[in-house]
Write a protein that holds these residues in place. Structure first.
Motif: not given
Length: 418
Positions: A102-119, A131-141
């Motif tokens: 309480l009283g502190f902001a989180i650093e951020g949240k993970p955001s994950l999506s996938y791109r499908e690839e056929t083998v 194939r994972p595509l990872v970013t960070v949202t809500d960066l508070n610092y």
């Protein structure tokens, strides 16, 4: 001392009535303990954060097993034991903290999506990879530094670690061939680390950066829960000098607990509990001779070494002189660009990963196709996990793909029986 004893005894009423060593039972309870923010009256369970990812060990390792990545189809799902490691950011440190007191902001949240690839297999069969595509949202610092690399990781199973800890170092090193002198394309390397100023062989963690179970548990308290231990005495966890409010916040370190939040007694009990846990599936040798032969013929066994024998250990007879079947050489291997995260840890480079032990797959057999395998949980099946392998494992991957469908199924069934 009285306060500590009272704290430990207070854990007992909620424990199961049936058997087991008392220290192990207390260690299990501590593993599941939900830590709280400071200050509290007793100091017995405070010190969480201020920035953190989880409130307990079990939150990332439910039943001491592995976590999972977020489900992109479920709103605000953050997965279980899913962490975003950083290559070392001047503000965010070594890991994005997704929770705060309480009283502190989180650093951020993970955001994950996938791109499908056929083998496509040589026989015309196909498989779909994510194939994972990872970013960070809500960066508070503020923004991440331009050079900061992000590596998504799921919490691994922590069962069987007491046995892995007792494999003789020389036996592990006997499988190393960093210059690939035998020309088989496999160049397993030890990850030499020096967390306490002494060179030690890393054997735990996705990149084998921890030489002991104790060291891994201690870092998890610091990075994931934000609590100090004898190995990591800073009470602010991963908060950097740039995060002055976090560092100056109330912490749970107390003179009655060695000036720490997690004193040596408590971390020792958790270590002891985890050392007693056998891998899922038991310790018997696999009996599937056909699958075992294919596993070896394709080259999978070159890194996923079938067996070791633990060292003599009079203090822990149940772990002593046992032949075990972890299916890992505990060495680092270059697994190619598709799995690279660009994060170096010890002598592990961005493309290096420790060979993951395969024991315990038996428990997951019925979920093949809905699994979360590899370091970031991207592979839903054993077949997908094999197809992501590259680098030193490229030859084995090709041999697997060239098998007739029936033999591929036999090999997968073998892995799911370990």
């Amino acid at each position: 001392m009285k306060a500590r004893l009272a704290f430990l005894l207070a854990l007992l009423p909620a424990l199961p009535a049936a058997g087991g060593d008392l220290d192990v039972r207390i260690g299990e309870k501590l593993f599941r303990r939900m830590w709280v923010s400071a200050p509290t009256v007793t100091h017995a369970n405070d010190g969480l954060g201020p920035l953190y990812d989880a409130r307990s060990c079990a939150a990332c390792h439910p039943a001491a097993r592995q976590g999972r990545p977020p489900d992109p189809e479920t709103s605000d799902d953050r997965g279980v034991g899913y962490a975003l490691k950083l290559s070392g950011d001047p503000v965010y440190g070594r890991q994005i903290q997704t929770n705060a007191v309480l009283g502190f902001a989180i650093e951020g949240k993970p955001s994950l999506s996938y791109r499908e690839e056929t083998v496509r297999f040589p026989d015309g069969d196909t498989a779909t990879l994510r194939r994972p595509l990872v970013t960070v949202t809500d960066l508070n610092y503020g923004p991440l530094a331009e050079a900061t690399a992000i590596s998504a990781r799921i919490a691994p199973s922590v069962r069987g670690m007491g046995l892995l800890e007792r494999i003789p170092e020389a036996d592990i090193l006997s499988g190393a061939d960093p210059e690939d002198r035998d020309g088989d394309g496999i160049a397993g390397r030890p990850n030499w680390v020096a967390p306490e100023g002494t060179r030690q062989l890393g054997r735990f963690g996705w990149k084998a950066v921890h030489p002991t179970l104790h060291r891994q548990n201690s870092e998890a308290f610091s990075l994931d829960i934000g609590m100090s231990t004898p190995a990591y005495p800073e009470p602010w966890g991963d908060c950097t000098p740039a995060q002055t409010e976090c560092r100056n916040a109330p912490h749970g370190d107390s003179p009655q607990y060695e000036g720490l939040e997690i004193p040596s007694t408590v971390i020792g009990l958790i270590d002891g509990y985890l050392r007693t846990l056998s891998p899922d599936g038991g310790l018997e040798a696999p009996r599937d001779t056909a699958g075992s032969a294919l596993f070896a013929a394709t080259g999978c066994a070159s890194c996923h070494r079938p067996s070791f024998t633990t060292a003599e250990d009079a203090a822990h007879p149940v772990l002593s002189r046992r032949t075990i079947f972890p299916y890992s050489d505990l060495l680092l291997h270059d697994l190619g660009e598709d799995l690279a995260d660009g994060v170096a840890m010890g002598e592990a480079r961005g493309r290096d990963w420790r060979t993951t032990p395969l024991w315990g797959m038996k428990r997951l057999a019925e979920s093949d196709g809905r699994l979360a395998l590899l370091h970031d949980g991207r592979a839903r099946s054993v077949t997908e996990a094999i197809l992501w392998h590259g680098g030193e494992a490229d030859r084995a991957r090709g041999a697997f793909m060239a098998l007739p469908r029936g033999d591929r199924e036999t090999l997968v069934r073998f892995v799911l029986g370990l």
